[in-house]
Design a protein around this motif. Sequence first.
Motif, PDB file in Angstrom:
ATOM      1  N   ARG A   1       0.839  -1.207   0.131  1.00  0.00           N
ATOM      2  CA  ARG A   1      -0.049   0.042  -0.035  1.00  0.00           C
ATOM      3  C   ARG A   1       0.860   1.288   0.046  1.00  0.00           C
ATOM      4  O   ARG A   1       1.983   1.288   0.702  1.00  0.00           O
ATOM      5  CB  ARG A   1      -0.946  -0.054   1.323  1.00  0.00           C
ATOM      6  CG  ARG A   1      -2.094  -0.979   1.078  1.00  0.00           C
ATOM      7  CD  ARG A   1      -3.084  -1.057   2.430  1.00  0.00           C
ATOM      8  NE  ARG A   1      -3.987  -2.009   2.138  1.00  0.00           N
ATOM      9  CZ  ARG A   1      -3.880  -3.080   2.422  1.00  0.00           C
ATOM     10  NH1 ARG A   1      -2.777  -3.484   3.039  1.00  0.00           N
ATOM     11  NH2 ARG A   1      -4.803  -4.031   2.235  1.00  0.00           N
TER      12      ARG A   1
ATOM     13  N   PHE B   1       0.716   5.337   0.161  1.00  0.00           N
ATOM     14  CA  PHE B   1       0.167   6.728   0.670  1.00  0.00           C
ATOM     15  C   PHE B   1       0.694   7.758   0.145  1.00  0.00           C
ATOM     16  O   PHE B   1       1.956   8.014   0.526  1.00  0.00           O
ATOM     17  CB  PHE B   1      -0.009   6.500   2.158  1.00  0.00           C
ATOM     18  CG  PHE B   1      -0.677   5.346   2.655  1.00  0.00           C
ATOM     19  CD1 PHE B   1      -1.926   5.346   2.878  1.00  0.00           C
ATOM     20  CD2 PHE B   1       0.100   4.184   2.982  1.00  0.00           C
ATOM     21  CE1 PHE B   1      -2.605   4.022   3.401  1.00  0.00           C
ATOM     22  CE2 PHE B   1      -0.443   3.007   3.598  1.00  0.00           C
ATOM     23  CZ  PHE B   1      -1.749   2.893   3.720  1.00  0.00           C
ATOM     24  N   GLU B   2      -0.021   8.736  -0.459  1.00  0.00           N
ATOM     25  CA  GLU B   2       0.377  10.016  -0.998  1.00  0.00           C
ATOM     26  C   GLU B   2      -0.436  11.058  -1.137  1.00  0.00           C
ATOM     27  O   GLU B   2      -1.531  10.784  -1.786  1.00  0.00           O
ATOM     28  CB  GLU B   2       1.299   9.637  -2.303  1.00  0.00           C
ATOM     29  CG  GLU B   2       1.800  10.994  -2.803  1.00  0.00           C
ATOM     30  CD  GLU B   2       2.445  10.782  -4.171  1.00  0.00           C
ATOM     31  OE1 GLU B   2       3.512  11.582  -4.588  1.00  0.00           O
ATOM     32  OE2 GLU B   2       1.992  10.046  -5.129  1.00  0.00           O
ATOM     33  N   GLY B   3      -0.160  12.172  -0.333  1.00  0.00           N
ATOM     34  CA  GLY B   3      -1.320  13.275  -0.462  1.00  0.00           C
ATOM     35  C   GLY B   3      -2.440  12.950   0.093  1.00  0.00           C
ATOM     36  O   GLY B   3      -3.538  13.140  -0.712  1.00  0.00           O
ATOM     37  N   GLY B   4      -2.848  11.947   0.952  1.00  0.00           N
ATOM     38  CA  GLY B   4      -4.059  11.562   1.371  1.00  0.00           C
ATOM     39  C   GLY B   4      -4.785  10.649   0.431  1.00  0.00           C
ATOM     40  O   GLY B   4      -5.893  10.233   0.623  1.00  0.00           O
ATOM     41  N   ARG B   5      -4.319  10.065  -0.590  1.00  0.00           N
ATOM     42  CA  ARG B   5      -4.392   9.080  -1.470  1.00  0.00           C
ATOM     43  C   ARG B   5      -3.941   7.709  -1.185  1.00  0.00           C
ATOM     44  O   ARG B   5      -2.765   7.632  -1.089  1.00  0.00           O
ATOM     45  CB  ARG B   5      -4.577   9.475  -2.881  1.00  0.00           C
ATOM     46  CG  ARG B   5      -5.409   8.792  -3.759  1.00  0.00           C
ATOM     47  CD  ARG B   5      -5.402   9.333  -5.407  1.00  0.00           C
ATOM     48  NE  ARG B   5      -4.451   8.354  -5.855  1.00  0.00           N
ATOM     49  CZ  ARG B   5      -3.160   8.714  -6.522  1.00  0.00           C
ATOM     50  NH1 ARG B   5      -2.929  10.010  -6.708  1.00  0.00           N
ATOM     51  NH2 ARG B   5      -2.574   7.585  -7.101  1.00  0.00           N
ATOM     52  N   GLU B   6      -4.574   6.522  -1.229  1.00  0.00           N
ATOM     53  CA  GLU B   6      -3.993   5.145  -1.115  1.00  0.00           C
ATOM     54  C   GLU B   6      -4.046   4.533  -2.335  1.00  0.00           C
ATOM     55  O   GLU B   6      -5.014   4.534  -3.083  1.00  0.00           O
ATOM     56  CB  GLU B   6      -4.653   4.635   0.112  1.00  0.00           C
ATOM     57  CG  GLU B   6      -4.027   3.219   0.190  1.00  0.00           C
ATOM     58  CD  GLU B   6      -5.012   2.390   1.391  1.00  0.00           C
ATOM     59  OE1 GLU B   6      -4.371   1.085   1.573  1.00  0.00           O
ATOM     60  OE2 GLU B   6      -5.731   2.895   2.045  1.00  0.00           O
ATOM     61  N   THR B   7      -3.214   3.950  -2.780  1.00  0.00           N
ATOM     62  CA  THR B   7      -3.161   2.959  -3.745  1.00  0.00           C
ATOM     63  C   THR B   7      -2.733   1.315  -3.271  1.00  0.00           C
ATOM     64  O   THR B   7      -1.950   1.612  -2.390  1.00  0.00           O
ATOM     65  CB  THR B   7      -2.525   3.234  -5.175  1.00  0.00           C
ATOM     66  OG1 THR B   7      -1.122   3.510  -4.716  1.00  0.00           O
ATOM     67  CG2 THR B   7      -2.938   4.391  -5.566  1.00  0.00           C
TER      68      THR B   7
END
Length: 109
Positions: A47, A49-55
Amino acid sequence: MTKNLDGVSTEDGAPVPAGEIPAALTAGRLVYSDGATQTFHSDGTTRYFEGGRETEGTWSVDENGHFCSFWPPSYRASYDLRWVVEGGEVVGLRFSDLRSGSRFDGRYQ
């Protein structure tokens, strides 16, 4: 905080042996210079996490001992993985993209 790396004795820039890649990746959350973080799990998921976004993607070790990642729907990359060591202690991992040659470090949080 790292786990499973207490017995690792290495130097900065040394390759992570294929058999140690799973322990190196799952030892703790990695923080990158841009503030993004990434976790790797023993089931082969990761996982980011960058700038409030998760991929979410997957990771593996290929037959040549390289770390590989897959991010749906189609992004694949392979990396040379090396230790980042300071003061005799493993503090992170250095990723070098085998295709582009770009490098980035992740530090254990």
